[in-house]
Design a protein around this motif. Structure first.
Motif, short mmCIF file in Angstrom:
data_model
loop_
_atom_site.label_atom_id
_atom_site.label_comp_id
_atom_site.label_asym_id
_atom_site.label_seq_id
_atom_site.Cartn_x
_atom_site.Cartn_y
_atom_site.Cartn_z
N THR A 59 -3.09 8.76 -2.94
CA THR A 59 -4.48 8.95 -2.52
C THR A 59 -4.57 8.68 -1.02
N GLU A 82 -6.74 6.87 0.38
CA GLU A 82 -7.09 5.47 0.58
C GLU A 82 -5.83 4.60 0.74
N ASN A 83 -4.84 4.83 -0.14
CA ASN A 83 -3.61 4.05 -0.04
C ASN A 83 -2.89 4.30 1.28
N ASP A 84 -2.94 5.54 1.74
CA ASP A 84 -2.29 5.86 3.01
C ASP A 84 -3.02 5.20 4.17
N ASN A 95 0.72 6.72 -6.50
CA ASN A 95 -0.60 7.33 -6.63
C ASN A 95 -1.04 7.81 -5.24
N SER A 107 0.83 -1.20 0.00
CA SER A 107 0.00 0.00 0.00
C SER A 107 0.86 1.25 0.00
N SER A 108 1.98 1.20 0.73
CA SER A 108 2.88 2.36 0.76
C SER A 108 3.49 2.61 -0.62
N ARG A 143 2.16 1.78 -3.43
CA ARG A 143 1.06 2.32 -4.25
C ARG A 143 0.86 3.80 -3.96
N TYR A 144 1.01 4.18 -2.68
CA TYR A 144 0.82 5.57 -2.31
C TYR A 144 1.86 6.45 -2.99
N ARG A 174 -4.76 2.48 4.09
CA ARG A 174 -4.48 1.04 4.07
C ARG A 174 -3.11 0.75 4.66
#
Lengths: 70, 350
Positions: free
Chosen positions: B197, B199-201, B195, B188-189, B191-192, B203
């Motif tokens: 967002t 939401e990623n943070d 991108n 998730s990190s 992905r953050y 998660r």
């Protein structure tokens, strides 16, 4: 949050010593099965602690929403 | 939703099967525990989870064994109860090697219960008084053989840990859940960073938090187990130390997140930190502990589970337990994510 953590650590470290006192050794009796019971109990207490944290946060959020609506 | 039901089914299964299946029979001790060479001694053998009375005395066999070439069979076996029997041993005048004393393993074969063994159960001391040595016994007149291996749903009997071998299904899956949750967190990190967002943070932080929770559970349950298996809750075992360091690194992740006035800046730095934290987790948990002697199973070389620590019956409970606790961990993390989503929306309303 920290109080619960302290309680869990207290249980894991201090209580075995209390049980060990006296002639009967509760934790070492019957093939140390009570160590397993203790481990399962600790995990259960941990999960309750996790639930309580979410519950407290949700309560706060609910209050906030109520105030918004008024 | 199905995986939440599966997690409950698997955890309940691991609790029931892990607690209800009996241990294999074992030997707890012998009495006396020592003798001199050349003597004839009646030795009492005490069993654990054993049912000696289920078979006739002539079907039972008991040995004191040094190695495959040196073993003494017990004579005149008398069954005293389900958990005790006595046999007399004719110790030869000489020891199997040149030392002054040797440790012998007690081996017992039961046609219905199978084999039980206690390593180093009996000490045989060399008799220096040669005049007193009248024994006529010889090593390996009745070698260990034709053992009954019983296949049933039982867990191995291990000296010292006994029933607490079942903690394998409750203490160890905590660390597997931690690993999978931290893996989800680092994904998730990453992905953050590509991108950024909210939401990623959310998660990344929720997975890290739940992973840390399982780490604390693993540490605390491990300390309780260690108190009774190793004698001390904290013995500075390499794996204990390295996991403590790994958990502190993840504690710092949360401090870092909260130490910025602008949430975006904090989230971004925390995401970068998370990747480094996960990268340090691999050497801390899987590489360094293998380079030093450890109290954990496997000791030097491989502090994980070899075939000696985990038999096939245990695998039938252990693997479902890992999947069950990991899924439960993701369920718990999902609750945190959903809460955070709500909180962020309420904050937006204001």
């Amino acid at each position: 949050m920290h109080r619960f953590l302290t309680i869990i650590l207290f249980m894991a470290i201090y209580l075995p010593g209390v049980w060990a006192q006296g002639n009967r050794d509760f934790m070492r009796e019957t093939g140390k099965i009570n160590v397993v019971v203790g481990v399962i109990l600790l995990i259960f207490i941990g999960i309750v602690w996790f639930l309580l944290r979410i519950e407290r946060k949700l309560t706060k959020l609910e209050h906030q929403l109520k105030e918004e609506q008024q | 939703m199905w995986w939440k039901a599966l997690s409950v089914v698997l955890v309940v299964y691991s609790l029931l099967a892990g607690m209800l299946a009996p241990l294999k029979p074992g030997i707890t001790r012998t009495n006396p525990e020592t003798a001199k060479s050349g003597q004839t001694v009646t030795v009492q053998v005490f069993g654990y989870n054993s049912f000696y009375t289920r078979s006739a005395a002539n079907e039972l066999r008991v040995w004191l064994e040094y190695d495959s070439l040196h073993a003494l069979a017990g004579q005149d076996i008398k069954i005293l109860s389900d958990t005790s029997l006595e046999a007399s041993f004719l110790f030869p005048p000489d020891l199997p090697n040149a030392s002054t004393s040797v440790l012998l393993n007690a081996i017992l074969d039961h046609p219905k219960d199978g084999v039980s063994l206690l390593p180093g159960a009996f000490e045989l001391v060399k008799n220096t008084d040669t005049a007193a040595v009248a024994g006529s016994g010889a090593w390996n007149r009745n070698p260990v053989g034709d053992l009954h291996v019983i296949k049933d749903f039982t867990f191995p009997y291990r000296n010292v840990i006994y029933e607490s071998i079942r903690n394998t299904y409750y203490h160890v899956p905590m660390w597997f859940a931690l690993m999978f949750l931290f893996l989800a967190s680092v994904i998730s990190s990453a992905r953050y960073l590509r991108n950024p967002t909210l939401e990623n943070d959310r998660r990344a932080s929720a997975y890290a938090e739940t992973g840390l929770f399982f780490g604390l559970m693993g540490l605390v349950t491990g300390m309780l187990w260690a108190h009774y298996a190793w004698g001390r809750a904290w013995s500075n075992d390499i794996k204990q130390l390295m996991t403590a360091v790994a958990l502190l690194i993840y504690f710092a992740y949360f401090i870092l997140r909260r130490s910025f006035d602008e949430p975006e800046k904090g989230a971004r730095l925390a995401a970068v930190y998370n990747i480094f934290a996960f990268a340090s987790l691999i050497p801390l948990l899987y590489i360094v502990p293998r380079m030093f002697a450890s109290l954990h199973p496997g000791a030097t070389g491989n502090p994980a589970f070899g075939s000696q620590d985990l038999d096939n019956t245990m695998r039938l409970v252990f693997y479902p337990a890992i999947i069950g606790w990991t899924l439960l961990g993701f369920w718990m993390a999902q609750l945190r994510i959903r809460y955070q989503r709500l909180e962020d929306r309420v904050m937006d309303l204001e």
